[in-house]
Scaffold this active site. Structure first.
Site, PDB file in Angstrom:
ATOM      1  N   THR A 130      67.202  54.769 117.445  1.00 34.70           N
ATOM      2  CA  THR A 130      68.511  54.112 117.411  1.00 34.70           C
ATOM      3  C   THR A 130      69.397  54.443 118.608  1.00 34.70           C
ATOM      4  OG1 THR A 130      70.638  54.176 116.249  1.00 34.70           O
ATOM      5  CG2 THR A 130      69.199  56.022 115.880  1.00 34.70           C
ATOM      6  N   GLU A 132      72.318  55.205 118.295  1.00 37.07           N
ATOM      7  CA  GLU A 132      73.166  56.335 117.873  1.00 37.07           C
ATOM      8  C   GLU A 132      72.755  57.618 118.596  1.00 37.07           C
ATOM      9  OE1 GLU A 132      75.770  57.113 115.312  1.00 37.07           O
ATOM     10  OE2 GLU A 132      76.179  55.082 115.985  1.00 37.07           O
ATOM     11  N   TYR A 155      73.264  61.683 110.784  1.00 43.26           N
ATOM     12  CA  TYR A 155      72.268  60.606 110.920  1.00 43.26           C
ATOM     13  C   TYR A 155      71.669  60.629 112.327  1.00 43.26           C
ATOM     14  CZ  TYR A 155      70.573  55.848 111.840  1.00 43.26           C
ATOM     15  OH  TYR A 155      69.824  54.761 112.222  1.00 43.26           O
ATOM     16  N   LYS A 159      67.832  61.391 113.444  1.00 37.55           N
ATOM     17  CA  LYS A 159      67.048  60.427 114.228  1.00 37.55           C
ATOM     18  C   LYS A 159      66.564  61.050 115.544  1.00 37.55           C
ATOM     19  CE  LYS A 159      66.906  56.382 112.002  1.00 37.55           C
ATOM     20  NZ  LYS A 159      65.676  55.648 111.684  1.00 37.55           N
TER      21      LYS A 159
HETATM   22  P1  NAP Z   1      68.561  49.439 105.660  1.00 38.03           P
HETATM   23  O1  NAP Z   1      68.841  48.001 105.397  1.00 38.03           O
HETATM   24  O2  NAP Z   1      69.552  50.463 105.278  1.00 38.03           O
HETATM   25  O3  NAP Z   1      67.153  49.776 104.963  1.00 38.03           O
HETATM   26  C1  NAP Z   1      66.718  51.095 104.798  1.00 38.03           C
HETATM   27  C2  NAP Z   1      65.418  51.083 104.035  1.00 38.03           C
HETATM   28  O4  NAP Z   1      64.963  52.443 103.876  1.00 38.03           O
HETATM   29  C3  NAP Z   1      65.523  50.502 102.611  1.00 38.03           C
HETATM   30  O5  NAP Z   1      64.352  49.755 102.347  1.00 38.03           O
HETATM   31  C4  NAP Z   1      65.544  51.759 101.749  1.00 38.03           C
HETATM   32  O6  NAP Z   1      65.029  51.554 100.457  1.00 38.03           O
HETATM   33  C5  NAP Z   1      64.587  52.640 102.522  1.00 38.03           C
HETATM   34  N1  NAP Z   1      64.702  54.063 102.168  1.00 38.03           N
HETATM   35  C6  NAP Z   1      65.821  54.821 102.158  1.00 38.03           C
HETATM   36  N2  NAP Z   1      65.526  56.075 101.780  1.00 38.03           N
HETATM   37  C7  NAP Z   1      64.190  56.116 101.544  1.00 38.03           C
HETATM   38  C8  NAP Z   1      63.291  57.110 101.127  1.00 38.03           C
HETATM   39  N3  NAP Z   1      63.703  58.350 100.826  1.00 38.03           N
HETATM   40  N4  NAP Z   1      61.970  56.811 100.999  1.00 38.03           N
HETATM   41  C9  NAP Z   1      61.530  55.541 101.241  1.00 38.03           C
HETATM   42  N5  NAP Z   1      62.351  54.542 101.629  1.00 38.03           N
HETATM   43  C10 NAP Z   1      63.658  54.822 101.785  1.00 38.03           C
HETATM   44  O7  NAP Z   1      68.249  49.658 107.219  1.00 38.03           O
HETATM   45  P2  NAP Z   1      67.933  48.582 108.358  1.00 38.03           P
HETATM   46  O8  NAP Z   1      69.212  48.090 108.926  1.00 38.03           O
HETATM   47  O9  NAP Z   1      66.921  47.638 107.874  1.00 38.03           O
HETATM   48  O10 NAP Z   1      67.292  49.517 109.474  1.00 38.03           O
HETATM   49  C11 NAP Z   1      65.898  49.822 109.474  1.00 38.03           C
HETATM   50  C12 NAP Z   1      65.675  51.102 110.258  1.00 38.03           C
HETATM   51  O11 NAP Z   1      66.122  50.943 111.597  1.00 38.03           O
HETATM   52  C13 NAP Z   1      66.414  52.324 109.723  1.00 38.03           C
HETATM   53  O12 NAP Z   1      65.584  53.447 109.944  1.00 38.03           O
HETATM   54  C14 NAP Z   1      67.649  52.410 110.588  1.00 38.03           C
HETATM   55  O13 NAP Z   1      68.109  53.744 110.646  1.00 38.03           O
HETATM   56  C15 NAP Z   1      67.081  51.946 111.920  1.00 38.03           C
HETATM   57  N6  NAP Z   1      68.022  51.288 112.819  1.00 38.03           N
HETATM   58  C16 NAP Z   1      68.774  50.255 112.375  1.00 38.03           C
HETATM   59  C17 NAP Z   1      69.617  49.593 113.254  1.00 38.03           C
HETATM   60  C18 NAP Z   1      70.465  48.438 112.801  1.00 38.03           C
HETATM   61  O14 NAP Z   1      71.406  48.088 113.530  1.00 38.03           O
HETATM   62  N7  NAP Z   1      70.149  47.802 111.688  1.00 38.03           N
HETATM   63  C19 NAP Z   1      69.693  50.010 114.603  1.00 38.03           C
HETATM   64  C20 NAP Z   1      68.878  51.057 115.015  1.00 38.03           C
HETATM   65  C21 NAP Z   1      68.030  51.684 114.137  1.00 38.03           C
HETATM   66  P3  NAP Z   1      65.963  51.171  99.177  1.00 38.03           P
HETATM   67  O15 NAP Z   1      66.043  49.678  99.187  1.00 38.03           O
HETATM   68  O16 NAP Z   1      65.179  51.727  98.072  1.00 38.03           O
HETATM   69  O17 NAP Z   1      67.280  51.847  99.381  1.00 38.03           O
HETATM   70  N1  GDD Z   2      80.893  50.728 108.222  1.00 39.83           N
HETATM   71  C1  GDD Z   2      82.143  50.571 108.685  1.00 39.83           C
HETATM   72  N2  GDD Z   2      83.137  50.248 107.818  1.00 39.83           N
HETATM   73  N3  GDD Z   2      82.371  50.756 110.001  1.00 39.83           N
HETATM   74  C2  GDD Z   2      83.635  50.569 110.459  1.00 39.83           C
HETATM   75  C3  GDD Z   2      84.683  50.218 109.616  1.00 39.83           C
HETATM   76  C4  GDD Z   2      84.442  50.055 108.230  1.00 39.83           C
HETATM   77  O1  GDD Z   2      85.321  49.763 107.421  1.00 39.83           O
HETATM   78  N4  GDD Z   2      85.807  50.084 110.380  1.00 39.83           N
HETATM   79  C5  GDD Z   2      85.460  50.338 111.627  1.00 39.83           C
HETATM   80  N5  GDD Z   2      84.144  50.639 111.698  1.00 39.83           N
HETATM   81  C6  GDD Z   2      83.417  51.022 112.908  1.00 39.83           C
HETATM   82  C7  GDD Z   2      82.617  52.322 112.766  1.00 39.83           C
HETATM   83  O2  GDD Z   2      83.484  53.451 112.908  1.00 39.83           O
HETATM   84  C8  GDD Z   2      81.633  52.151 113.925  1.00 39.83           C
HETATM   85  O3  GDD Z   2      82.222  52.566 115.121  1.00 39.83           O
HETATM   86  C9  GDD Z   2      81.393  50.639 113.980  1.00 39.83           C
HETATM   87  O4  GDD Z   2      82.436  50.039 113.190  1.00 39.83           O
HETATM   88  C10 GDD Z   2      80.046  50.199 113.434  1.00 39.83           C
HETATM   89  O5  GDD Z   2      79.850  50.797 112.165  1.00 39.83           O
HETATM   90  P1  GDD Z   2      78.605  50.382 111.227  1.00 39.83           P
HETATM   91  O6  GDD Z   2      78.576  48.920 111.047  1.00 39.83           O
HETATM   92  O7  GDD Z   2      78.673  51.244 110.009  1.00 39.83           O
HETATM   93  O8  GDD Z   2      77.330  50.727 112.108  1.00 39.83           O
HETATM   94  P2  GDD Z   2      76.977  51.998 113.013  1.00 39.83           P
HETATM   95  O9  GDD Z   2      77.088  51.558 114.440  1.00 39.83           O
HETATM   96  O10 GDD Z   2      77.712  53.195 112.595  1.00 39.83           O
HETATM   97  O11 GDD Z   2      75.448  52.230 112.637  1.00 39.83           O
HETATM   98  C11 GDD Z   2      74.528  51.145 112.595  1.00 39.83           C
HETATM   99  O12 GDD Z   2      73.951  50.946 113.865  1.00 39.83           O
HETATM  100  C12 GDD Z   2      73.153  52.033 114.343  1.00 39.83           C
HETATM  101  C13 GDD Z   2      72.617  51.638 115.726  1.00 39.83           C
HETATM  102  O13 GDD Z   2      73.578  51.888 116.699  1.00 39.83           O
HETATM  103  C14 GDD Z   2      73.481  51.468 111.531  1.00 39.83           C
HETATM  104  O14 GDD Z   2      72.669  50.349 111.314  1.00 39.83           O
HETATM  105  C15 GDD Z   2      72.586  52.620 111.976  1.00 39.83           C
HETATM  106  O15 GDD Z   2      71.507  52.775 111.043  1.00 39.83           O
HETATM  107  C16 GDD Z   2      72.020  52.284 113.356  1.00 39.83           C
HETATM  108  O16 GDD Z   2      71.192  53.341 113.824  1.00 39.83           O
END
Ligand code: NAP
Ligand code: GDD
Length: 355
Positions: A130, A132, A155, A159
């Site tokens: 990520t 992050e 987190y 990671k």
């Molecule tokens: P998400 O919607 O939060 O999905 C997370 C998945 O992990 C869900 O299927 C959840 O299952 C499963 N999980 C959580 N804890 C577990 C455990 N203990 N054992 C087995 N499965 C578990 O996340 P996403 O947005 O699809 O992201 C996918 C991956 O990419 C994550 O690793 C995230 O950190 C990473 N990532 C995401 C982004 C982004 O912007 N979306 C960016 C960079 C990296 P349940 O349904 O049972 O909760």
């Molecule tokens: N969630 C949330 N809720 N975020 C807020 C809010 C709120 O009410 N208001 C402002 N924010 C700001 C957070 O402080 C952060 O700076 C930004 O919006 C994005 O927050 P999120 O959407 O929660 O995502 P994230 O960037 O912290 O994390 C996501 O992206 C990562 C990749 O950069 C997640 O998907 C992580 O799993 C992933 O690794």
């Protein structure tokens, strides 16, 4: 027929990846956790299809905290490719449950890699790393594969462990293991407490009279937001190369939370006018002065990642990958989907009726 195993199959990315791999002719296996109510909403449409469920798509109970379960599943399935998408993926929540986050998001990756090594399985491994990891320091932007890491949350730190243990198993045991360092990617399937989905749902809920206003935390944070559907192909491409490397996937643009709010309301013809500063900043409907957005400090984080802006030129050059959906198209898609779900009309129908 290639076999893929996806951890996190019920999540946003897992659901898109499953569709993508099934279309490519893969047999797909997914690990699901036991919940008191179903968590498979995002993949039910696939599993319920009699041509696919238990024929091309198989679900297995498991958990990244349970090594013996992972060992058994790897032996039973014998996948060609493993996509490790499972994680406690919410940054703010990781401050509340830091130890659990480390167990799942950090050590969970080690459990899987070690299961591959011990079983001598000849399979490729994708780790969901990520942006992050970078910590969002302004002076490091745009961030690429050579940018130093400085995670700012439990987190991010978990990671970081996963990133390095993936590199370590690649170098020590010759596992074909890649880190995809993905910047934020969103979709109508995004979890409801991530900021983009929270905003697009609020637009529809406010219009439906189900919500008064949208309360947010840091409005100035900047993110590089793309469409999740585009990023899935990049994950797959990493595992189709001759050699395993780590790649950044991003849009190469950055926008503030505030801009996202403005553009989301703009889709339904509401212009936001901001007044006040800091915690007193508020967003009003320019037409009639209605309060629509305010700041609630409960959404601030103990440490914030201020600016993410990716540089994915390596992936563009070596994988031939690039995002296809623009920032504006993403916002339109998300608002439109929430309008249909919450209000029962598309953006177009709503604008036509309210001309
Ligand atoms: P998400 O919607 O939060 O999905 C997370 C998945 O992990 C869900 O299927 C959840 O299952 C499963 N999980 C959580 N804890 C577990 C455990 N203990 N054992 C087995 N499965 C578990 O996340 P996403 O947005 O699809 O992201 C996918 C991956 O990419 C994550 O690793 C995230 O950190 C990473 N990532 C995401 C982004 C982004 O912007 N979306 C960016 C960079 C990296 P349940 O349904 O049972 O909760
Ligand atoms: N969630 C949330 N809720 N975020 C807020 C809010 C709120 O009410 N208001 C402002 N924010 C700001 C957070 O402080 C952060 O700076 C930004 O919006 C994005 O927050 P999120 O959407 O929660 O995502 P994230 O960037 O912290 O994390 C996501 O992206 C990562 C990749 O950069 C997640 O998907 C992580 O799993 C992933 O690794």
């Amino acid at each position: 027929m290639k076999k893929a195993l996806i951890t996190g199959i019920t999540g946003q990315d897992g659901s898109y990846l499953t569709e993508f791999l099934l279309n490519k002719g893969y047999e797909v296996h997914g690990i699901i956790r036991r919940h008191s109510i179903s968590s498979t909403e995002r993949i039910d449409h696939l599993f319920d299809n009699s041509e696919i469920g238990n024929k091309k798509l198989f679900l297995h109970y498991g958990d990244l905290t349970d090594s013996s379960n992972l060992n058994r599943l790897l032996e039973k399935i014998g996948p060609d490719e493993i996509y490790n998408l499972a994680a406690q993926s919410h940054v703010a929540v990781s401050f509340e449950v830091p130890e659990y986050t480390a167990e799942v998001t950090g050590i969970g990756t080690l459990r899987l890699l070690d299961a591959i090594k011990e079983s001598n399985l000849n399979c490729k491994f994708y780790q969901a790393s990520t942006s992050e990891l970078f910590g969002g320091l302004a002076e490091t932007a745009p961030q690429n594969e050579n940018t130093p890491f400085y995670p700012k949350s439990p987190y991010g730190v978990a990671k970081l462990y996963s990133y390095w243990i993936t590199v370590n198993y690649r170098e020590s045991y010759n596992v074909f293991a890649c880190n995809g360092i993905l910047f934020n990617h969103e979709s109508p399937r995004r979890g409801e407490s991530f900021v983009t989905r929270k905003i697009t749902m609020a637009v529809a809920s406010i219009l439906a009279g189900k919500q008064d206003k949208l309360s947010l935390g840091n409005l100035e944070a900047k993110r590089d937001w793309g469409f999740a559907g585009d990023y899935i192909k990049g994950m797959w491409l990493m595992l189709q190369q001759d050699k395993p490397y780590d790649y950044v996937l991003s849009t190469n643009e950055t926008h503030t939370v505030k801009e996202f709010v403005e553009l989301a309301f703009k889709q339904v013809d509401i212009n936001i006018e901001w007044k006040g500063v800091g915690v007193d900043e508020k967003g009003y409907d320019k037409k009639n002065g209605t309060l629509l957005v305010d700041v609630n400090p409960k959404y601030f984080r103990p440490a914030e990642v201020e600016l993410l802006h990716g540089d994915c030129s390596k992936a563009e050059k070596e994988l031939g990958w690039r995002r296809e959906t623009s920032f504006l198209q993403l916002i339109y898609m998300m608002v439109d989907s929430d309008m249909r779900e919450i209000l029962g009309v598309s953006i177009e129908e709503y604008l036509y009726k309210n001309k």
